[in-house]
Each structure stands twice: as C-alpha cells, then as structure tokens.
Design a protein around this motif. Structure first.
Motif, PDB file in Angstrom:
ATOM      1  N   ILE A 205       1.191  -6.036  13.373  1.00 32.09           N
ATOM      2  CA  ILE A 205       1.151  -6.802  14.613  1.00 32.09           C
ATOM      3  C   ILE A 205       0.005  -6.380  15.518  1.00 32.09           C
ATOM      4  O   ILE A 205      -0.440  -7.139  16.376  1.00 32.09           O
ATOM      5  CB  ILE A 205       2.506  -6.673  15.349  1.00 32.09           C
ATOM      6  CG1 ILE A 205       2.608  -7.682  16.486  1.00 32.09           C
ATOM      7  CG2 ILE A 205       2.697  -5.255  15.862  1.00 32.09           C
ATOM      8  CD1 ILE A 205       3.983  -7.693  17.132  1.00 32.09           C
ATOM      9  N   HIS A 206      -0.518  -5.171  15.300  1.00 25.49           N
ATOM     10  CA  HIS A 206      -1.640  -4.681  16.096  1.00 25.49           C
ATOM     11  C   HIS A 206      -2.984  -4.986  15.446  1.00 25.49           C
ATOM     12  O   HIS A 206      -4.018  -4.564  15.960  1.00 25.49           O
ATOM     13  CB  HIS A 206      -1.509  -3.168  16.302  1.00 25.49           C
ATOM     14  CG  HIS A 206      -0.182  -2.756  16.838  1.00 25.49           C
ATOM     15  ND1 HIS A 206       0.258  -3.092  18.100  1.00 25.49           N
ATOM     16  CD2 HIS A 206       0.832  -2.051  16.270  1.00 25.49           C
ATOM     17  CE1 HIS A 206       1.463  -2.598  18.291  1.00 25.49           C
ATOM     18  NE2 HIS A 206       1.839  -1.973  17.198  1.00 25.49           N
ATOM     19  N   GLY A 207      -2.994  -5.666  14.289  1.00 24.83           N
ATOM     20  CA  GLY A 207      -4.232  -5.991  13.618  1.00 24.83           C
ATOM     21  C   GLY A 207      -4.792  -4.868  12.778  1.00 24.83           C
ATOM     22  O   GLY A 207      -5.969  -4.915  12.399  1.00 24.83           O
ATOM     23  N   ILE A 208      -3.991  -3.861  12.448  1.00 20.87           N
ATOM     24  CA  ILE A 208      -4.447  -2.701  11.681  1.00 20.87           C
ATOM     25  C   ILE A 208      -4.116  -2.913  10.205  1.00 20.87           C
ATOM     26  O   ILE A 208      -2.977  -3.203   9.846  1.00 20.87           O
ATOM     27  CB  ILE A 208      -3.809  -1.410  12.199  1.00 20.87           C
ATOM     28  CG1 ILE A 208      -4.213  -1.183  13.673  1.00 20.87           C
ATOM     29  CG2 ILE A 208      -4.227  -0.217  11.363  1.00 20.87           C
ATOM     30  CD1 ILE A 208      -3.551   0.007  14.299  1.00 20.87           C
ATOM     31  N   PHE A 209      -5.116  -2.735   9.343  1.00 21.45           N
ATOM     32  CA  PHE A 209      -4.943  -2.905   7.904  1.00 21.45           C
ATOM     33  C   PHE A 209      -4.454  -1.598   7.285  1.00 21.45           C
ATOM     34  O   PHE A 209      -4.890  -0.504   7.670  1.00 21.45           O
ATOM     35  CB  PHE A 209      -6.273  -3.313   7.261  1.00 21.45           C
ATOM     36  CG  PHE A 209      -6.219  -3.378   5.767  1.00 21.45           C
ATOM     37  CD1 PHE A 209      -5.782  -4.520   5.126  1.00 21.45           C
ATOM     38  CD2 PHE A 209      -6.599  -2.287   4.992  1.00 21.45           C
ATOM     39  CE1 PHE A 209      -5.723  -4.580   3.748  1.00 21.45           C
ATOM     40  CE2 PHE A 209      -6.552  -2.342   3.617  1.00 21.45           C
ATOM     41  CZ  PHE A 209      -6.104  -3.491   2.990  1.00 21.45           C
ATOM     42  N   SER A 210      -3.569  -1.722   6.300  1.00 16.90           N
ATOM     43  CA  SER A 210      -3.065  -0.537   5.602  1.00 16.90           C
ATOM     44  C   SER A 210      -2.529  -0.957   4.243  1.00 16.90           C
ATOM     45  O   SER A 210      -2.169  -2.129   4.021  1.00 16.90           O
ATOM     46  CB  SER A 210      -1.965   0.160   6.408  1.00 16.90           C
ATOM     47  OG  SER A 210      -0.836  -0.689   6.528  1.00 16.90           O
ATOM     48  N   VAL A 211      -2.502   0.004   3.330  1.00 20.73           N
ATOM     49  CA  VAL A 211      -1.808  -0.160   2.053  1.00 20.73           C
ATOM     50  C   VAL A 211      -0.445   0.487   2.232  1.00 20.73           C
ATOM     51  O   VAL A 211      -0.311   1.714   2.251  1.00 20.73           O
ATOM     52  CB  VAL A 211      -2.602   0.499   0.910  1.00 20.73           C
ATOM     53  CG1 VAL A 211      -1.822   0.393  -0.395  1.00 20.73           C
ATOM     54  CG2 VAL A 211      -3.967  -0.156   0.761  1.00 20.73           C
ATOM     55  N   SER A 212       0.557  -0.336   2.408  1.00 22.24           N
ATOM     56  CA  SER A 212       1.859   0.165   2.849  1.00 22.24           C
ATOM     57  C   SER A 212       2.690   0.765   1.720  1.00 22.24           C
ATOM     58  O   SER A 212       3.417   1.728   1.937  1.00 22.24           O
ATOM     59  CB  SER A 212       2.649  -0.950   3.540  1.00 22.24           C
ATOM     60  OG  SER A 212       2.815  -2.044   2.660  1.00 22.24           O
ATOM     61  N   SER A 213       2.591   0.223   0.497  1.00 24.53           N
ATOM     62  CA  SER A 213       3.424   0.757  -0.583  1.00 24.53           C
ATOM     63  C   SER A 213       2.824   0.364  -1.930  1.00 24.53           C
ATOM     64  O   SER A 213       1.989  -0.545  -2.026  1.00 24.53           O
ATOM     65  CB  SER A 213       4.870   0.238  -0.487  1.00 24.53           C
ATOM     66  OG  SER A 213       4.906  -1.161  -0.664  1.00 24.53           O
ATOM     67  N   ALA A 214       3.276   1.060  -2.969  1.00 21.61           N
ATOM     68  CA  ALA A 214       2.868   0.758  -4.340  1.00 21.61           C
ATOM     69  C   ALA A 214       4.019   1.109  -5.260  1.00 21.61           C
ATOM     70  O   ALA A 214       4.754   2.076  -5.025  1.00 21.61           O
ATOM     71  CB  ALA A 214       1.608   1.542  -4.726  1.00 21.61           C
ATOM     72  N   SER A 215       4.179   0.325  -6.323  1.00 23.88           N
ATOM     73  CA  SER A 215       5.273   0.563  -7.268  1.00 23.88           C
ATOM     74  C   SER A 215       4.794   0.237  -8.676  1.00 23.88           C
ATOM     75  O   SER A 215       3.987  -0.681  -8.881  1.00 23.88           O
ATOM     76  CB  SER A 215       6.503  -0.288  -6.918  1.00 23.88           C
ATOM     77  OG  SER A 215       6.182  -1.657  -6.936  1.00 23.88           O
ATOM     78  N   LEU A 216       5.310   0.993  -9.638  1.00 26.20           N
ATOM     79  CA  LEU A 216       4.978   0.807 -11.047  1.00 26.20           C
ATOM     80  C   LEU A 216       6.148   0.136 -11.745  1.00 26.20           C
ATOM     81  O   LEU A 216       7.300   0.561 -11.604  1.00 26.20           O
ATOM     82  CB  LEU A 216       4.664   2.158 -11.693  1.00 26.20           C
ATOM     83  CG  LEU A 216       4.196   2.152 -13.142  1.00 26.20           C
ATOM     84  CD1 LEU A 216       3.128   3.217 -13.359  1.00 26.20           C
ATOM     85  CD2 LEU A 216       5.376   2.421 -14.087  1.00 26.20           C
ATOM     86  N   ILE A 217       5.842  -0.942 -12.477  1.00 21.85           N
ATOM     87  CA  ILE A 217       6.878  -1.678 -13.206  1.00 21.85           C
ATOM     88  C   ILE A 217       6.959  -1.086 -14.603  1.00 21.85           C
ATOM     89  O   ILE A 217       6.048  -1.230 -15.424  1.00 21.85           O
ATOM     90  CB  ILE A 217       6.550  -3.178 -13.263  1.00 21.85           C
ATOM     91  CG1 ILE A 217       6.301  -3.710 -11.848  1.00 21.85           C
ATOM     92  CG2 ILE A 217       7.671  -3.944 -13.941  1.00 21.85           C
ATOM     93  CD1 ILE A 217       7.465  -3.520 -10.912  1.00 21.85           C
ATOM     94  N   GLU A 218       8.053  -0.402 -14.855  1.00 21.09           N
ATOM     95  CA  GLU A 218       8.251   0.286 -16.133  1.00 21.09           C
ATOM     96  C   GLU A 218       9.144  -0.557 -17.032  1.00 21.09           C
ATOM     97  O   GLU A 218      10.247  -0.959 -16.651  1.00 21.09           O
ATOM     98  CB  GLU A 218       8.900   1.651 -15.865  1.00 21.09           C
ATOM     99  CG  GLU A 218       9.038   2.519 -17.088  1.00 21.09           C
ATOM    100  CD  GLU A 218       9.648   3.861 -16.726  1.00 21.09           C
ATOM    101  OE1 GLU A 218      10.843   4.053 -17.005  1.00 21.09           O
ATOM    102  OE2 GLU A 218       8.936   4.711 -16.145  1.00 21.09           O
ATOM    103  N   LYS A 219       8.655  -0.848 -18.239  1.00 22.10           N
ATOM    104  CA  LYS A 219       9.409  -1.681 -19.182  1.00 22.10           C
ATOM    105  C   LYS A 219      10.377  -0.816 -19.980  1.00 22.10           C
ATOM    106  O   LYS A 219      10.030   0.264 -20.435  1.00 22.10           O
ATOM    107  CB  LYS A 219       8.454  -2.395 -20.133  1.00 22.10           C
ATOM    108  CG  LYS A 219       7.530  -3.385 -19.437  1.00 22.10           C
ATOM    109  CD  LYS A 219       6.617  -4.060 -20.450  1.00 22.10           C
ATOM    110  CE  LYS A 219       5.675  -5.043 -19.762  1.00 22.10           C
ATOM    111  NZ  LYS A 219       4.758  -5.699 -20.732  1.00 22.10           N
TER     112      LYS A 219
END
Length: 562
Positions: A205-219
């Motif tokens: 909402i403040h216009g700040i860019f970020s990479v908030s999360s990451a997840s690996l899809i394991e089969k």
C-alpha cells in the motif's frame, strides 16, 4: 491597470521603481505558460480518458490558480475550473478520510481509491539457457497498487532475483536498482528434473516492492495409476525475457493476495538443465492422450528468502538507530521534567509575591511578610544566575522550601473562606432536627411512631452539637486571621456528617406496616378474586366444582379447606 513596483536599496543603495500590468506579465511568461498542456496531455493518455469522460475539474494550490494557468487548463479540458479546496485542506481531508477507511473504529461511505505504480519494475535472473540472463517486467507503468503476483520458475538450485526500474529516464534518482533477493534451499526433484518454484512479488500500500514469499512444489507419486493427458509445451524464441520461461499469476490486492493458482500471464518454462535446442520455435511434444501415468501428489515447501535491498538500512544499524532514538526520547523527557520543575519554582515565586500584596496581606504578620518577600526575591535572582541550569531535584527542593513558608498562608486563606459556609451548613442541620423534635413533642402524626428514648438521644445530640459549634465559633472569633484556626473546615464537615447520620437514623425511620385481621383479609381477597360486573360467575363455579371433584387427598394440618 498598471500596478507600481518599488524595491528600496536594490543594489548599491539604488532604489528601483516601475509599473507592470497583467498583459505584459503574461507576455513575459509565455514560454513558461506553454508548459501547462504537456503534463495534462500525459495524464489524460495514461489514464486512457477523453475530455468527455471528465466530469469536473478542481484546481488545488496557489500558483495553479493564476488566471493564465486556469485559462489554459479550462481551454484544454473544455470545463470550467473549480477552486473550492485549498492545498493544506486537501491534504488534511485526504489523510483523515484514509485513516477512517483503514481504522475499524469508524464507518464511512464506500470510496474506491486506486493507487498506481509510478515507474515500471522489472525482474532479472540467471537463466539456465546459453544466453544466461532472463528478464520480465512484473509491474508496468500505472499498474494498480497494492498488488501481488506469483511467478513460477523451474530450477534445480538456489537462484537470485534482481529487481530494478525499467526506464531510467523517468526516475528522479540516478540509481535504478531496487534490490537483490536470493531464494534459498532449492533442490531438484527425486528424478533429477527441475523443481517448480513459486515466487510471490508484491507492491504494498506504500508503493514498496518486495519478494514476499517463495515455495517449492515437491512431487510425490502415489500408488494408483490413472490415465493422464500431457499438455504440449510451446517454446518460443526471439524474446530475452522468455529464455528461461516462467508463469506469472496475478492476484488482486483487494482479495488480500489469495488465489495463487490464478490465471497465468506468462509462459511456462522447460527444465533448467535443458539443452541448447530450448530456443527453437514450433517444437511440440505430442503424447498419447490415453497413456497410463502415476497419480502425482504435490507438496508445497516454504523457502527462505535473503533480501538485500538498495538504500535500505541493515537490521543491526536500524536497531541501533531505534535505540538511539529511545535514548533521545528519554533525554527529552528528562529535560522537559527539569524545565517544568524550574518553571514551577518561578511560577510559585511570582504567584505568592503578588498574593502577599493582595488576598494574603491580612493573613500574615508584617515581619513574616517582609522575610518571605525577601526570600522570594533571592530565589528569583538565583533562578537567573546560579539556578539557570540545575538538575531537576535542585528545583524540587527549592520549591519545597518555599512551600514550607507559603503553604500555611494558603491554608489559612482557604480555611478563612470556607469556614463560614461549613458552620452555616451545620447550623441548618441543627435547626432542621430541632423542628422535628418540636413536632414530635406536639404529637405530630408524622413522628408518632418514634420511640421516646430514641428522640431523647436525638435531642441530646442536638444540644451537644450546638454547644460544640458555639464553643468553636467563639474560640475562633477570639483569634486573628493571621493565626492558625482553632477548628478546621474538615473537622466541621466531619461533625456535620456524624450529626446527620445519628439524627436521620431516628427521624427518618419509616412507620411500621399495619396488618389487617384474618377475616378482613379473606373478605378483601374474595372481593378482589370474585367476578367483576357479574362476568365469569358461571366459569368460577365450574372451576370450583371441577376442583372439588378432582381432590382425592384429605386436608393436611397445615391448611384449612372450606
């Protein structure tokens, strides 16, 4: 009309004077006024609006309200200009409205406020192909914000994402870098293929860019074989941002980043370890639609992200700054308390010195008044010399020393002012209860239920209280106002309360209730329970008859049945 211009001592003690009118002024500023239309045209193009779509035009500010500028704005938009809102009012109203919208304590009307990303943002990463670099513009110019997107990568090892602004020419700052984000703990699948990694990027909402999360899809393969249709993988060439293909799932900000399986807005990549034929166009792998394959279960594993943002303070440095801020806040608090203590001494000196020549003049002897006045003058001089910068405790001690002499005078003044009213209230109570005793002696039916012994106690209490009041008043009248009082107001109030409690307990005792004889009670109950105006007589008889018919037990000794 021409307006005079005068500048005294403009240079080398030379005065400048002249005249200026609006037409000449606008002619001089013509090349600046032509700049008005350019930002208006850009704003209309970026908003994808036409002049017919504009309902009203409000000009907020001071310089934009110049007649020449308003005329050009009105001519460009084809609308009349409104100037009902000032710049400071617009900011205040906007902040108040936004706070009310965000706060759960206020209920406001529905407002649609859409913010945008002012500058396009691009992600860059190291690709598994021979070219080595992949790019994708994740947020275009004027993209709605806040907003989140989920990007899918196919990787076998940890990788870095570099975020930067796409168009350096539009930035007000020369450095276009935003930061580098490292996705950790990425491993290949059990069969050696690339793992699918979903990375969520967000502009808050403040216009700040970020990479908030990451997840690996394991089969994880199951035991049941089911037929599975294989989708053809389409590979394109010629675009640098498609060298390492990825999927971009967009999420709406108002739905709070839910639905990571939203519509894909990119391309799906092949494995990171693919060969050099990855860039050829039109290659498709056709699979038999009825082939038998194992049922695949997937498991999402959260991955840690190491963020290294440009121009952002490190956590340790930020914590040290916050600690220093806390120390400065505490120092300001102590300094304020010290100044308040100093001001309290100064205020007390001025206030007491003025009252010694006014309302306190008769409440202190001349010798004591002279000594106290001299002490106040010495304290005032001390405040502006040695006491200019002293610790808080020094001022507290100095004030306590002054109050040791000034507080008794203040107490005598308060006692002198409040004592007559306290005695008057006690006298009114005495007169009130004396009238009640007199009415009792006159056999007033209001008090005929009272016991004579208790009334004797009331009469004795009245006599004792009256004697106490007269003795204290006489003793006080023999004292001067400059001496300490014989009786204090608090003692008079306590005596009044004690006297009132003793007498009210007797005088206000309620009359006992008179119980009617048994026969009269039965008649009264029968009169109330019988039929009214001849109605319900037959019903009552029927009910009574039914009751006698249903009675099977003999009456006990606790009640009589007629």
């Amino acid at each position: 009309s021409d307006l005079p211009l005068n500048i005294e001592c403009f240079m080398n003690d030379i005065d400048v004077s002249g005249k200026m009118n609006r037409a000449h002024f606008e002619e001089m500023c013509a090349h600046y006024l032509t700049r008005v239309e350019a930002p208006l045209k850009v704003a209309m193009d970026q908003a994808k609006l036409t002049r017919e779509d504009v309902y009203a035009v409000e000009v907020v500010g001071g310089g934009t309200r110049s007649p020449a500028i308003k005329e050009r704005i009105s001519k460009f938009l084809g609308k009349d200009i409104s100037t009902t809102l000032n710049a400071d009012e617009a900011v205040a109203r906007g902040c108040a409205l936004q706070c009310a919208i965000l706060s759960p304590a206020f209920k406001v009307r529905e407002f649609s406020i859409t913010d945008v990303v002012p500058f396009p943002i691009t992600l860059r990463w190291k690709s598994s192909s021979d070219e080595g670099i992949g790019e994708c513009e994740v947020f275009s110019k004027n993209h709605p914000a806040p907003f989140s997107k989920v990007i899918t990568f196919h990787k076998k090892e940890p990788f870095d994402l570099e975020a930067f602004y796409s168009i350096p020419q539009e930035l007000p700052y020369p450095d276009t870098r935003i930061g580098r984000f490292s996705v950790q703990n990425v491993v290949p699948q059990t069969d050696g293929d690339s793992s699918k990694v979903k990375v969520k990027v967000r502009v808050n909402i403040h216009g700040i860019f970020s990479v908030s999360s990451a997840s690996l899809i394991e089969k994880q393969k199951g035991e049941v074989d089911v037929p599975m249709d294989m989708e053809p993988t389409v590979q394109n060439e010629g675009r640098q941002d498609e060298q390492n293909k990825m999927q971009v799932d967009q999420e709406d900000a108002q739905s709070k980043e839910q639905g990571e399986a939203a519509g894909q807005a990119g391309e799906e990549a092949g494995a990171a370890g693919s060969d050099s034929k990855e860039g050829t166009a039109g290659d498709k792998q056709d699979q038999n639609p009825g082939a038998s394959a194992s049922k695949v279960k997937v498991k999402s594993v959260d991955l840690p992200i190491l963020s290294n943002t440009i121009r952002q303070l490190e956590r340790d440095l930020l914590n040290s700054f916050m600690e220093n801020e806390g120390k400065m806040i505490m120092q300001d608090k102590l300094e304020k308390e010290r100044n308040d203590a100093k001001n309290a001494v100064e205020e007390y000196v001025y206030d007491l010195r003025d009252k010694l020549c006014g309302i306190y003049e008769k409440l202190i002897s001349e010798d004591d008044s002279s000594r106290l006045t001299l002490m106040l003058e010495d304290t005032e001089n001390w405040l502006y010399e040695e006491g200019e910068d002293q610790p808080k405790q020094v001022y507290v001690d100095k004030l306590a020393e002054l109050k040791r002499y000034g507080q008794p005078i203040q107490d005598r003044y308060r006692e002198h002012e409040e004592r007559p009213k306290a005695f008057d209230d006690l006298g009114k109570k005495i007169q009130l209860f004396m009238k009640a005793v007199e009415a009792y002696k006159q056999k007033d039916e209001k008090y005929d239920h009272l016991d004579s012994a208790e009334m004797a106690k009331v009469e004795q209490c009245i006599s004792e209280t009256m004697g106490w009041m007269n003795s204290r008043m006489n003793a006080q009248n023999k004292m001067t106002v400059a001496q300490d009082p014989v009786v204090k107001v608090s003692e008079i109030v306590a005596k009044t309360q004690e006297f009132d409690d003793i007498c009210c307990a007797v005088i206000n005792k309620p009359k006992p209730k008179v119980e009617l004889p048994v026969d009269e009670k039965d008649k009264t109950n029968g009169a109330h329970n019988g039929p009214v105006n001849g109605q319900g007589g037959s019903e009552g008889k029927a009910e009574a008859k039914g009751d006698h018919g249903q009675q099977t037990k003999p009456p006990t000794g606790e009640m009589d049945v007629d």
